[in-house]
Design a protein around this motif. Structure first.
Motif, PDB file in Angstrom:
ATOM      1  N   ARG A  22       0.858  -1.184   0.000  1.00  0.00           N
ATOM      2  CA  ARG A  22       0.000   0.000   0.000  1.00  0.00           C
ATOM      3  C   ARG A  22       0.893   1.233   0.000  1.00  0.00           C
ATOM      4  N   SER A  23       0.548   2.184  -0.821  1.00  0.00           N
ATOM      5  CA  SER A  23       1.332   3.413  -0.877  1.00  0.00           C
ATOM      6  C   SER A  23       0.836   4.369   0.206  1.00  0.00           C
ATOM      7  N   VAL A  24       1.441   5.525   0.274  1.00  0.00           N
ATOM      8  CA  VAL A  24       1.012   6.549   1.217  1.00  0.00           C
ATOM      9  C   VAL A  24      -0.446   6.916   0.928  1.00  0.00           C
ATOM     10  N   ASP A  25      -0.816   6.912  -0.338  1.00  0.00           N
ATOM     11  CA  ASP A  25      -2.200   7.144  -0.745  1.00  0.00           C
ATOM     12  C   ASP A  25      -2.991   5.877  -0.443  1.00  0.00           C
ATOM     13  N   ARG A  28      -4.359   3.423  -3.307  1.00  0.00           N
ATOM     14  CA  ARG A  28      -3.396   2.932  -4.298  1.00  0.00           C
ATOM     15  C   ARG A  28      -2.668   1.717  -3.720  1.00  0.00           C
ATOM     16  N   VAL A  29      -2.595   0.655  -4.516  1.00  0.00           N
ATOM     17  CA  VAL A  29      -1.970  -0.592  -4.092  1.00  0.00           C
ATOM     18  C   VAL A  29      -1.091  -1.096  -5.236  1.00  0.00           C
ATOM     19  N   VAL A  30       0.076  -1.632  -4.880  1.00  0.00           N
ATOM     20  CA  VAL A  30       0.958  -2.238  -5.873  1.00  0.00           C
ATOM     21  C   VAL A  30       1.028  -3.732  -5.560  1.00  0.00           C
ATOM     22  N   VAL A  40       1.607  -4.711 -10.729  1.00  0.00           N
ATOM     23  CA  VAL A  40       0.261  -4.271 -11.089  1.00  0.00           C
ATOM     24  C   VAL A  40      -0.119  -3.179 -10.108  1.00  0.00           C
ATOM     25  N   ILE A  41      -0.483  -2.023 -10.628  1.00  0.00           N
ATOM     26  CA  ILE A  41      -0.843  -0.887  -9.776  1.00  0.00           C
ATOM     27  C   ILE A  41      -2.350  -0.706  -9.832  1.00  0.00           C
ATOM     28  N   SER A  46     -10.461   0.162  -8.189  1.00  0.00           N
ATOM     29  CA  SER A  46      -9.715  -1.099  -8.268  1.00  0.00           C
ATOM     30  C   SER A  46      -9.087  -1.445  -6.921  1.00  0.00           C
ATOM     31  N   ALA A  47      -8.507  -0.451  -6.262  1.00  0.00           N
ATOM     32  CA  ALA A  47      -7.925  -0.678  -4.930  1.00  0.00           C
ATOM     33  C   ALA A  47      -9.012  -1.010  -3.914  1.00  0.00           C
TER      34      ALA A  47
END
Length: 102
Positions: A22-25, A28-30, A40-41, A46-47
Motif C-alpha cells: 500500500r502506498s502513502v495514498d 493505491r496498491v501495488v 500491477v498498480i 480497483s484498490a
C-alpha cells in the motif's frame, strides 16, 4: 486458456505468493506476483475492490459491496466489477474456488 470467473457462485481468493504494498495514498496498491516481472498498480475503485477481497467472496458479493460503498445500484457496477475480476484471474492474481472446497 484464461480462467474466467464462473457464472455459478464460486469464491474468489487472492493468489498465493503475492506481495501487496500500500502506498502513502490509501487508494493505491501495488501487487507483485511471482508469475510476472511487472507490478500491477491498482488505484481508486480497483484498490477498493482489492481491499474487499481480503474476505473470501463471490463475484456477486463484491458487486454488492462496491455498489453499497459507492451508493449506486448493483446493475450500474456489475459489468465493470466482473471485467476487473476477470482481468485479475487472467493475470493469476485471483483464483476461483468452488463452494465447499478448501
Amino acid at each position: 486458456m484464461p480462467h474466467k470467473p464462473p457464472t455459478s457462485p464460486a469464491f474468489l481468493e487472492k493468489a498465493e505468493g503475492l506481495a501487496c504494498v500500500r502506498s502513502v495514498d490509501p487508494h493505491r496498491v501495488v501487487l507483485l506476483s511471482p508469475s510476472s516481472d511487472q507490478p500491477v498498480i491498482l488505484s481508486g475503485t480497483s484498490a477498493a475492490i482489492w481491499a474487499i477481497l481480503n474476505d473470501v467472496l463471490t463475484t456477486q458479493e463484491v458487486v454488492e459491496r462496491i455498489a453499497h460503498e459507492y451508493r449506486v445500484d448493483p446493475s450500474e457496477v456489475s459489468s465493470d466489477v466482473e471485467q476487473f475480476i476477470e482481468n485479475l484471474v487472467d493475470q493469476q492474481l485471483l483464483v476461483t474456488r468452488a463452494p465447499g472446497r478448501q
